[in-house]
Scaffold this active site. Structure first.
Site, PDB file in Angstrom:
ATOM      1  N   GLU A   1     -11.540  -3.023  18.046  1.00 44.35           N
ATOM      2  CA  GLU A   1     -10.775  -4.156  18.542  1.00 44.35           C
ATOM      3  C   GLU A   1     -11.733  -5.246  19.022  1.00 44.35           C
ATOM      4  O   GLU A   1     -12.644  -4.984  19.799  1.00 44.35           O
ATOM      5  CB  GLU A   1      -9.890  -3.634  19.683  1.00 44.35           C
ATOM      6  CG  GLU A   1      -9.655  -4.586  20.803  1.00 44.35           C
ATOM      7  CD  GLU A   1      -9.123  -3.905  22.060  1.00 44.35           C
ATOM      8  OE1 GLU A   1      -9.226  -2.672  22.201  1.00 44.35           O
ATOM      9  OE2 GLU A   1      -8.599  -4.626  22.897  1.00 44.35           O
TER      10      GLU A   1
ATOM     11  N   ASP B   1     -10.375  -0.503  23.596  1.00 47.12           N
ATOM     12  CA  ASP B   1     -10.670  -0.482  25.026  1.00 47.12           C
ATOM     13  C   ASP B   1      -9.782   0.523  25.751  1.00 47.12           C
ATOM     14  O   ASP B   1      -8.669   0.805  25.323  1.00 47.12           O
ATOM     15  CB  ASP B   1     -10.410  -1.867  25.643  1.00 47.12           C
ATOM     16  CG  ASP B   1     -11.521  -2.846  25.302  1.00 47.12           C
ATOM     17  OD1 ASP B   1     -12.597  -2.382  24.885  1.00 47.12           O
ATOM     18  OD2 ASP B   1     -11.295  -4.065  25.439  1.00 47.12           O
TER      19      ASP B   1
ATOM     20  N   ASP C   1      -7.875   0.271  28.192  1.00 47.13           N
ATOM     21  CA  ASP C   1      -6.951  -0.399  29.104  1.00 47.13           C
ATOM     22  C   ASP C   1      -5.605  -0.563  28.400  1.00 47.13           C
ATOM     23  O   ASP C   1      -5.413  -0.067  27.298  1.00 47.13           O
ATOM     24  CB  ASP C   1      -7.512  -1.754  29.561  1.00 47.13           C
ATOM     25  CG  ASP C   1      -7.737  -2.692  28.375  1.00 47.13           C
ATOM     26  OD1 ASP C   1      -7.353  -2.337  27.240  1.00 47.13           O
ATOM     27  OD2 ASP C   1      -8.298  -3.786  28.590  1.00 47.13           O
TER      28      ASP C   1
ATOM     29  N   ASP D   1      -4.114  -3.123  27.016  1.00 44.74           N
ATOM     30  CA  ASP D   1      -4.173  -3.814  25.727  1.00 44.74           C
ATOM     31  C   ASP D   1      -4.730  -2.906  24.638  1.00 44.74           C
ATOM     32  O   ASP D   1      -4.232  -2.876  23.521  1.00 44.74           O
ATOM     33  CB  ASP D   1      -5.063  -5.064  25.824  1.00 44.74           C
ATOM     34  CG  ASP D   1      -4.291  -6.238  26.394  1.00 44.74           C
ATOM     35  OD1 ASP D   1      -3.048  -6.122  26.501  1.00 44.74           O
ATOM     36  OD2 ASP D   1      -4.939  -7.243  26.744  1.00 44.74           O
TER      37      ASP D   1
END
Ligand code: 0RA
Length: 637
Positions: free
Chosen positions: A429, A502, A504, A506
């Site tokens: 990403e 990641d 997190d 997102d």
């Protein structure tokens, strides 16, 4: 050991010992594995026997309980396992059944016993793999109990007293020495399968409870009078059905019982779930073929005779399956299986019988519901138009050479190796993480494909549109397999497709979007075990010169409790915060990294989850996230 008094080692007795010893020696041969799957399989063996008693018509309620310490109890209200003296062994039948391998014959009281696959290998296997087992029988006004340890008789069949009830209660504890990895049952796994059994066996009452923690007892009851018809409604509940009534056909021919339910939704995926004797057949087989062929034929007949088609129009098979949810469930006295995992039904009588029952049923459904019929045919015509458009787009996705561009520059940084058994591709990403990954990788065998921002939600997009999306095109082009009719696993260029996002919210979202895309368009890659999720660390713990990485909060606590000295803790929010060397060391180096293999053990549940997470229904999404708060928390930390 056998503590029976005057225990005589006659030939049958020796056979018994040898049988159960074989099971203990090679448990995997009998239950698949000694991991979590094999552990849960024990429960299914015992539940299957109770379901058989129900299919024979003598039992209407099955209760499954997980008791403290992962003891399992399965109760049915059937006739009770026979306690008479077994003619061959001179011992009580129940004892013989639980101590003799393949004593399945004793349970052959109905003709719907599954003979293929792992199921139905019997109670004695579970007994052999249990630290202890007790069987309580209520029969003919009397209550009995018999007990075993490690498969050996521990306490002879004993009359306990009088009873008004009828049925069998089996209680067992999986042997911790055999199920080393874990003896913890996962409630969700047991619950989903119990609910599925309730859908597949209409009118049968099931209940499941988790009583491991007396402060948090969970209990669920399942009974569906509508059977697979209700199953289809359930599978469509988070989607928009395009016609109201679920079409439902049932019948029995040539000793085969067939139940079919189907309904179209406004989505694009095709979900046909075939079952034989309550067991799903992920590789399909003759029953599914009979269903598909008949669906195409009858819809074409109807489209023509109802003048919905324009002159020469006719539908191809795949056009008739867009947005379709269907259950095809048969009960077959002697099914034959084939295919890679022996899960593909091969019996040709099933093709014929399903075709015949389906044909009559669907014809009638279309006649009686002309409005639904029209909606269905028009949906299939739309699918046909999209298919023709997509074909053009798909041709453009055929990868000719790594440098072959599709009118845009794919950002693939390929590896040098052309050996697909060795090559890996990281889907990363964002450009900055992509940059670190490119620098950190071993470019001999690791390719990097950076994706910009959000990936298209294919759950809400038809294939022809999806194939205009650059990120999606880059992936298909890089993998080399093609999609749809052109898909060929032999052309896959990378053995491992690794999603690296990641740690997190997102990142979790992007990962879900990517998995949705792979699940909908390239499912075989998941089924063949080519798709992985990278596990970047969450923390870096440094004491002096020594550096350790923690991949979860639990691990962080462990590291901290074991360090003396003053640690400095860095929390990684994104992959971009790691320098290339750190990224290699922690997440990409095959010697050190951990990858999560993505599997679809339960394709039905996976489909529901993807619809829920990615579809329009925000209410059920919220509910799911709430119910799975812990899981989501883990994903999002
Ligand atoms: C064979 C014959 C009879 C009952 C059963 C098997 C039976 C097996 C299981 C396993 C779990 N629950 C069960 N319930 C029944 C009945 C023979 C008779 O009528 O005595």
């Amino acid at each position: 050991m056998d503590n029976r008094e005057n225990s005589k080692y006659d030939s049958s007795n020796i056979q018994i010992l040898e049988g159960l010893e074989a099971v203990k020696k090679r448990p995997g041969m009998y239950i698949g594995s000694t991991g979590p799957r094999g552990l849960h399989h024990l429960v299914w063996e015992i539940v299957d026997n109770a379901v058989d008693e129900a299919l024979a018509g003598f039992c209407d309620t099955i209760v499954v309980e997980i008791l403290p310490d992962n003891v399992v109890r399965v109760t049915d209200n059937g006739r009770g396992i026979p306690v008479d003296t077994h003619p061959k062994t001179g011992r009580p039948s129940v004892e013989t059944v639980y101590t003799t391998l393949h004593a399945g014959g004793k349970f052959d009281h109905n003709s719907y016993k599954v003979s293929g696959g792992l199921h139905g290998v019997g109670a004695s296997v579970v007994n052999a793999l249990s630290a202890y087992m007790t069987v309580e029988i209520h029969k003919g006004g009397k209550q009995y109990v018999i007990e075993f340890e490690h498969g050996f008789l521990k306490k002879e069949l004993t009359l306990l007293g009088e009873t008004e009830k009828s049925g069998t209660i089996v209680t067992f504890l999986a042997d911790p020495l055999i199920f080393e990895e874990s003896q913890e049952y996962e409630f969700e796994t047991l619950r989903t399968r119990i609910q599925q059994l309730a859908f597949l066996n209409k009118g049968l009452n099931f209940s499941i409870s988790d009583k491991r923690d007396e402060l948090k007892i969970v209990h669920k009851d399942y009974c569906y009078q509508g059977g697979v018809r209700e199953y289809v409604s359930f599978l469509n509940q988070d989607k928009k059905a395009i016609h109201q009534d679920v079409a439902y056909f049932e019948g029995e021919q040539e000793n085969i019982i067939v139940e079919i339910a189907m309904q179209y939704n406004d989505g694009y995926a095709s979900n046909i779930y075939p079952f034989t004797n309550n067991i799903t057949n992920p590789e399909g087989g003759t029953h599914e073929e009979g269903f598909k062929t008949t669906l195409t034929r009858i819809l074409n007949n109807y489209g023509k005779s109802a003048n919905i088609f324009k002159k020469d129009e006719s539908l191809a098979g795949e056009d008739t399956r867009e947005g379709l949810v269907a259950i095809v469930s048969i009960k077959h006295p002697d099914p034959q299986f084939e295919g890679q995992t022996k899960s593909k039904l091969g019996s040709s009588d099933a093709r014929r019988v399903v075709g015949s029952i389906m044909s009559e049923g669907l014809e009638r459904f279309l006649m009686e519901n002309p409005q639904s019929a029209k909606i269905i045919i028009e949906k299939a015509l739309m699918a046909q138009r999209a298919r023709l458009a997509a074909k053009k787009a798909r041709e453009a996705t055929r990868r000719k050479s790594p440098l072959d561009s599709l009118g845009f520059a794919s950002k693939l940084a390929d590896c040098r190796s052309r050996d697909s058994q060795r090559a890996e591709i990281y889907i990363v990403e964002g450009d900055s993480a992509g940059g670190s990954a490119k620098q950190g990788r071993d470019s001999e065998f690791q390719a990097i494909l950076p994706l910009r921002g959000k990936v298209l939600n294919v759950e809400k997009t038809r294939i022809d549109r999806a194939l205009q999306n650059k990120e999606i095109l880059s992936m298909i082009q890089a993998f080399g397999t093609g999609i749809g009719e052109e898909f060929n696993i032999g052309n896959l260029r990378y053995k491992k497709i690794i999603i690296m996002t990641d740690a997190d919210v997102d990142g979790a979202h992007i990962r879900t979007l990517l998995l949705t895309f792979l699940f909908r368009y390239l499912k075989p890659l998941i089924e063949y075990g080519n798709v992985y999720i990278a596990q970047p660390p969450l923390y870096k713990v440094q004491v002096g010169k020594s550096v350790q990485y923690a991949y979860s909060d639990k691990e962080l606590d462990k590291i901290l409790s074991e360090t003396n000295g003053k640690p400095s803790i860095q929390r990684y929010k994104g992959l971009g915060e790691m320098n290339p060397e750190q990224l290699w060391e922690t997440t990409m180096d095959p010697e050190q990294r951990t990858l999560l293999l993505v599997n679809v053990d339960d394709a039905i549940e996976a489909d529901r989850v993807f619809t829920m997470l990615m579809g329009d229904d925000t209410e059920s999404r919220k509910e799911f996230i709430h119910e799975n708060a812990e899981y989501v928390k883990n994903l999002d930390v």
